[in-house]
Scaffold this active site. Structure first.
Site, PDB file in Angstrom:
ATOM      1  CG  ASP A 260      -4.786   8.252   0.958  1.00  0.00           C
ATOM      2  OD1 ASP A 260      -4.307   7.155   0.631  1.00  0.00           O
ATOM      3  OD2 ASP A 260      -4.688   8.721   2.098  1.00  0.00           O
TER       4      ASP A 260
ATOM      5  CG  ASP B 104      -1.545   3.081   1.116  1.00  0.00           C
ATOM      6  OD1 ASP B 104      -2.682   3.596   1.037  1.00  0.00           O
ATOM      7  OD2 ASP B 104      -0.571   3.662   1.612  1.00  0.00           O
TER       8      ASP B 104
END
Length: 474
Positions: free
Chosen positions: A155, A352
């Protein structure tokens, strides 16, 4: 003025009819011509959905530390549980939870879950309100001596890496046995006085050991001891990071699926990317596969493919762990959508890995949707799907023709999206434009992972730029 006879009027009407007919034919021909070529995607309807069989094909990465990346709900994932995958609506609803969390963090302390923590930004690794949401992609890493392999989410919106550990007070069910520190000869707990402990937002001290706490935006949570051990990223000893700092979780709850933990690639010193910089260089790259039945990669270091186009990496002092860039425009079928550049600059854009659907300022999304829908009039509309409001029904069609979409970034970088970056396909009767509105023009835009698929996405931290190389993986 000469009188107009009935015969002359009749001849004039006939000529007008012929002219109108020719105009209609020309219009149809022009429409047929415009819906093919480089500004359009022509695909078979049968190829819209991923297969149930894993077809791992990925480009060779730049170094031996390259890790295989798979979608955690696809057939390439060891975590796949038949019948246990979330629905498309659930995935998109969770995606909105992640977006809401990013918006709270980037909006400032007045809207964050924990004002005291938010006032410090997100530069520190353990804090409340870190985005999580869907957590789509996983990699396998080795931890400890002798090493044990663990399947973890990666992530770019998180910093601290962690796995679940023995003994565990309250752990969720995961794929592999818990990491047992007592079985690793290179494990050590981080003491309270260590700099890594002092940097924690929500750190505490217990029996001389540094405790961490991370509460994610969807209220998932991990608590445990901050620790050091050997991290193995490849088949040889040269692919090891000695003294890697991570969280050894012993109180973990939430929407982690059966992943063994999470590895953060944010910009803080404790992230995997930062800890590996001395060995591999300041940066990393990844390629997310075209579908959940294919395979991509994650590679440490900032080596870029020859075809990569770069844009500046923007740093913000309020939320310095995120990676920002400047989106300045959008093209549909080769034509620039009419949106004032100031609309994109108002709040900026974060890239992201964990957000699925790209979020745009309201005015930018409205203009994109209008341009796209205007070129899709031949197809029957379908009901909205969660956050996606521009959907189509392809039932009964062998092929579909979809206008291309390109994202334009500061400095001239142009990212021409593949078909998978244009439409989110739930099934043949519900294929939706893979973008959504922020609902306003003041919330930060987010470049989601749907629009990153098949690109080699390069985070060149040393030179403060982000690159996109087409056909990085299939």
């Amino acid at each position: 003025m000469a009188p107009v006879t009935r015969r002359a009027l009749s001849r004039g009407c006939c000529r007008l009819a012929v002219v109108l007919a020719l105009a209609v034919v020309a219009s149809v021909a022009a429409d047929d011509e415009s819906s093919s070529g480089p500004n359009w995607h022509v695909v078979s309807v049968t190829s819209l959905l991923p297969t149930a069989v894993c077809t791992p094909k990925r480009a060779a990465a730049s170094n031996s530390s390259a890790l295989s990346v798979v979608h955690r709900h696809g057939p390439c994932s060891p975590l796949q549980a038949r019948g246990g995958e979330p629905s498309h609506a659930e995935i998109l609803d969770r995606d909105q939870d992640r977006v809401d969390s990013i918006h709270r963090l980037t909006a400032g302390p007045s809207t964050a879950d924990d004002p005291a923590s938010a006032s410090k930004g997100v530069s520190l690794p353990a804090r409340r309100g870190v985005p999580l949401g869907t957590a789509n992609y996983i990699v396998s890493v080795g931890l400890g001596t002798p090493k044990r392999d663990f399947l973890v989410v990666f992530d770019t919106g998180s910093d601290l890496s962690w796995v679940q550990c023995k003994p565990c007070d309250d752990c969720y069910q995961q794929h592999d046995p818990l990491f047992d520190p007592s079985q690793s000869t290179t494990y050590s707990a981080v003491p309270c006085r260590a700099p890594e402990c002092r940097r924690l937002d929500s750190g505490s001290c217990s029996s001389g050991k540094c405790r961490y706490e991370v509460v994610y935006g969807d209220m998932s949570q991990t608590d445990g001891n901050l620790a050091r051990d050997t991290l193995t990223l490849g088949p040889s000893l040269s692919d090891q990071l000695q003294g890697f700092v991570f969280g050894c979780g012993d109180d973990d709850t939430g929407l982690f699926g059966k992943a063994d933990g999470l590895f953060g690639l944010g910009r803080d010193k404790v992230s995997l990317a930062s800890q590996a910089a001395a060995k591999y260089g300041a940066g990393f790259s990844y390629c997310l596969p075209s579908s959940s039945s294919a395979e991509g990669y994650l590679s440490l270091g900032s080596a870029a493919p020859p075809n990569a186009q770069f844009t500046a990496m923007v740093t913000r002092s309020d939320t310095p762990s995120f990676y920002y860039l400047n989106l300045v425009g959008i093209k549909v079928a080769g034509r620039t959508v009419r949106v004032a550049p100031a609309v994109f600059r108002m709040a900026g854009t974060v890239i992201d890995s964990g957000t699925v659907i790209t979020r745009l300022p309201s005015r930018a999304y409205s203009a994109l949707r209008s341009s796209f829908a205007g070129l899709m009039r031949r197809y029957k509309r379908a009901p909205a799907l969660s956050i996606l409001d521009t959907c189509y029904d392809f039932t009964g069609r062998a092929k579909v023709q979809i206008p291309s979409v390109a994202l334009l970034f500061d400095g001239g970088a142009t990212v021409n999206l593949g078909f998978g970056g244009v439409l989110y396909v739930a099934n043949k009767s519900q294929a939706c434009l893979a973008f959504a509105s922020n609902g306003d023009d003041t919330s930060i835009g987010i470049l989601g992972n749907m629009q990153q698929k098949t690109f080699a996405v390069v985070y060149d931290v040393a030179n403060q730029k982000i690159g996109f190389g087409a056909k990085g993986c299939s």
